[in-house]
Design a protein around this motif. Sequence first.
Motif, PDB file in Angstrom:
ATOM      1  N   ILE A 228      -6.271  91.448  82.350  1.00 10.46           N
ATOM      2  CA  ILE A 228      -5.788  92.737  81.887  1.00 10.46           C
ATOM      3  C   ILE A 228      -4.573  92.463  81.014  1.00 10.46           C
ATOM      4  CG2 ILE A 228      -4.602  94.850  82.588  1.00 10.46           C
ATOM      5  CD1 ILE A 228      -6.374  94.932  85.033  1.00 10.46           C
ATOM      6  N   SER A 229      -4.554  93.021  79.799  1.00 12.01           N
ATOM      7  CA  SER A 229      -3.412  92.810  78.914  1.00 12.01           C
ATOM      8  C   SER A 229      -2.582  94.082  78.845  1.00 12.01           C
ATOM      9  CB  SER A 229      -3.866  92.398  77.512  1.00 12.01           C
ATOM     10  OG  SER A 229      -4.537  93.454  76.859  1.00 12.01           O
ATOM     11  N   CYS A 230      -1.280  93.911  78.938  1.00  9.24           N
ATOM     12  CA  CYS A 230      -0.345  95.026  78.922  1.00  9.24           C
ATOM     13  C   CYS A 230       0.549  94.887  77.693  1.00  9.24           C
ATOM     14  CB  CYS A 230       0.519  95.022  80.186  1.00  9.24           C
ATOM     15  SG  CYS A 230      -0.431  94.970  81.722  1.00  9.24           S
ATOM     16  N   LYS A 231       0.395  95.805  76.741  1.00 11.86           N
ATOM     17  CA  LYS A 231       1.248  95.799  75.556  1.00 11.86           C
ATOM     18  C   LYS A 231       2.540  96.509  75.893  1.00 11.86           C
ATOM     19  CE  LYS A 231       1.504  97.193  70.706  1.00 11.86           C
ATOM     20  NZ  LYS A 231       0.813  97.868  69.586  1.00 11.86           N
ATOM     21  N   CYS A 232       3.675  95.859  75.627  1.00 12.67           N
ATOM     22  CA  CYS A 232       4.976  96.382  76.037  1.00 12.67           C
ATOM     23  C   CYS A 232       5.986  96.290  74.896  1.00 12.67           C
ATOM     24  CB  CYS A 232       5.522  95.592  77.240  1.00 12.67           C
ATOM     25  SG  CYS A 232       4.389  95.445  78.631  1.00 12.67           S
TER      26      CYS A 232
END
Length: 403
Positions: A228-232
């Motif tokens: 799962i990739s989380c753009k922050c």
Amino acid sequence: MSYVPPHKRPSNEPVRPSPVPESVSRKFTRNLNLDGGRNDQDRKVIVARDWISKWLFVGSDGTEDEISPSVKLVPVSSDSYEWRAGRKPLMLVNNDAGDKDEKIGATEGRTPWLSVAEKAVGDIFMAFELAKNGKGHGSLVEVKPRLVARFGKVLLHGHPSLSLESLKDGLVAESTLRESKKSFYTNVSSSYMENIRDTALLKLGCSIKESDVYFVFLSAETRPYSFISCKCTVKEDRRLTLRRVEVDALRNGVVDVSCLDQNIDLRLMVYSKRIPTALTENEISDIRKLVDSAVVDPNVKGGLRWPLGEASSGGRYSVSHVWHLTNTVYRSSTFRLKVREADRFDFRVGTGEAAREVILVLKGISQKLEGDDEVERSSVSDMLKDALKMIWDHFLSADPYLM
């Protein structure tokens, strides 16, 4: 204090590896293999079922059926490419490219991009259909296919015949080349980046936006090879704000083009961005907890670290790897160009990399193909020819590629 990527820091500034979470450290120790492995450039890629892969080589006249005797295989520079097991990747080099002015005169009026477009358009059509049909996606994600162009070098490695002893003359059978494992090295030289910024974009003209983002990749305990990739982005208090959650981008099709009379090779890639639509409240809570506990630290690879014991969410997710991207994005009605400096760190094996990358999103073609209406191949082919001509004019005619 703003973040400074490793390749721009003064030499006296310490660069320390990020602390590896305890659970990942134990796993790394068990799986340590000193005899081989993958370079970070060849990190695991998730591909669709029945995905498409093609390799073309093109000279000044267009795609070629045979590699010219003047084209040799040479090992990449050991100073700019890391590998394991002591085996260097190889790249194709044309020793008979000639003087730059003579080359321009010889190729005037010739259109190699037309040949590439004709051979690639069918694969691009099929890759988009594969993406839209949802093969390999499941029903719990929203799928957004994209066509992008990447720039770098096609590398060959892994075939027994590709030993340095057999390359004394630089000649290897074409069948051997086609059977060899290939990767695409996207880390470009600083001179190439400056050429793109200062020359090509002045001619093309588009709006500009700069951004500084972090991607936190989480692996699920039940699916260790799915992420799962989380753009922050970063708040004023130097903590992360979660902007978007996605699952593994899925590669649907790739056409790699070795440009024998150019210094840069081309990759045309169709991939699917996948946005989850059915995360539970507990899953969202665990994701936010991991993002909120990250500490922005310019002195560690990847730019992020976690306090001891806070890099996992109690059995559901753990931090796998992080990216810090400094992007300059140029937009027009038909494409989006991203020039970025990347600082990455992989917690699983304790290694990082810094890279310069150029990505061209062929937005006009993507929008046409991702719709539900029937699309005539001829109209997409014409758009692809125009896009490839622009690529040949502005993205491949650059300073020598430095490996």
